[in-house]
Enzyme design. Structure first.
Site, PDB file in Angstrom:
ATOM      1  N   ARG A   1       2.507  -3.785  -6.785  1.00  0.00           N
ATOM      2  CA  ARG A   1       1.961  -4.814  -5.894  1.00  0.00           C
ATOM      3  C   ARG A   1       1.716  -6.122  -6.637  1.00  0.00           C
ATOM      4  NH1 ARG A   1       0.984  -2.478  -1.140  1.00  0.00           N
ATOM      5  NH2 ARG A   1       0.616  -0.223  -1.077  1.00  0.00           N
TER       6      ARG A   1
ATOM      7  N   LYS B   1      -8.648   7.640 -20.156  1.00  0.00           N
ATOM      8  CA  LYS B   1      -7.485   7.921 -20.993  1.00  0.00           C
ATOM      9  C   LYS B   1      -7.246   6.865 -22.069  1.00  0.00           C
ATOM     10  CE  LYS B   1      -5.029  10.786 -17.651  1.00  0.00           C
ATOM     11  NZ  LYS B   1      -3.755  11.045 -16.932  1.00  0.00           N
TER      12      LYS B   1
ATOM     13  N   ALA C   1       2.207  -8.921 -12.539  1.00  0.00           N
ATOM     14  CA  ALA C   1       1.599  -8.840 -13.870  1.00  0.00           C
ATOM     15  C   ALA C   1       1.377  -7.396 -14.288  1.00  0.00           C
ATOM     16  CB  ALA C   1       0.273  -9.600 -13.884  1.00  0.00           C
TER      17      ALA C   1
END
Length: 274
Positions: A153, A68, A156
């Site tokens: 999780r 994508k 960043a």
């Protein structure tokens, strides 16, 4: 004889894709006898060469993971929503032979969530921070959400979604995965994590009856997360709902005619039953 027109879906792996059944049903119902739609196994690094090698009979491409982001690079023009998300799931051939990139995942999410009763001012929690999460944040902005919280999780990874939130003008917060269960009381929860990733949350979730869970998965169904939400009185939207909605947008991009939604939905339902 009708002129041959082709479309297809690019991704890796791609053998599981239900898109050919949906689009072929649409062609049949719309009387587009010269159209075909196929699967093409294609990694992200291979996408530019694959697209460049397609003949003029190719009208459009659906792009799934992992291509994508790569799809943006082959386009001469990118829609504002695809630019905001940083990913395209749709490539449309223009008359001059160049490609136009769009993202019908966002439009599809807005549609299915609106149909589920989501209205402006909602609070939204997004589980995960990958490509589908980007579309979810953009959809939250288009729905007029009051705020969106991204639970990931890795901190960043969540921070990488802030440019999307800014582009669609929705306030965004970030939370760590260990605190995910405390964020499931939002008006809307959108789970974009891979199969099994959200299963442990089902046992501890404190759902608010009447809220909406959109789980982007559809196989197996229901997921443990969806089952727990449904048992608590939540409204449920599945990945199949999005698959149909984004395909309708692509069909209209590729063919230029109104999509026969009922026929496409029936084909999707039949393929799942089979």
């Amino acid at each position: 004889m009708a002129a041959l027109r082709r479309a297809g879906v690019l991704g890796k792996p791609i053998a599981h894709s239900l898109s050919p059944m949906i689009h072929h049903a649409g062609y049949a119902a719309a009387g587009l006898t010269g159209w075909s739609y196929t699967r093409i196994e294609c990694a992200a690094a291979e996408l530019p060469d694959v697209v460049a090698g397609l003949g003029p009979e190719w009208a459009g491409l659906s792009v799934t993971m992992p291509g994508k982001e790569a799809a943006l690079a082959v386009a001469a023009e990118v829609s504002p929503v695809a630019a905001a998300v940083g990913a395209a799931n749709t490539l449309v051939r223009r008359p001059d032979g160049s490609w136009y990139a769009d993202n019908t995942d966002v439009v599809g999410m807005v549609e299915v969530l609106t149909d589920a009763g989501v209205r402006p001012g909602a609070t939204v929690t997004v589980l995960g921070a990958g490509g589908t999460a980007r579309a979810a944040v953009a959809a939250a902005g288009q729905l007029g959400a009051r705020a969106v919280t991204v639970v990931a999780r890795r901190a960043a990874a969540a921070e990488e979604l802030r440019p999307v939130a800014r582009a669609v003008d929705v306030p965004m917060g970030a939370a760590v995965w260990d605190d995910a269960a405390t964020h499931l009381a939002a008006d809307v929860v959108i789970s974009t994590v891979p199969k099994g990733g959200a299963d442990p949350l089902a046992a501890t979730a404190a759902w608010r009856p009447g809220s909406v869970l959109f789980d982007a998965l559809y196989d197996p169904w229901p997921t443990p997360l969806a089952a727990s939400a449904q048992a608590a009185g939540c409204r449920i939207v599945s990945g199949l709902d999005l698959l149909l909605a984004q395909a309708v947008g692509q069909f209209e991009h590729f063919t230029g005619v109104a999509a026969p939604r009922a026929a496409m939905a029936a084909a999707l339902a039949a393929s799942r039953t089979a």
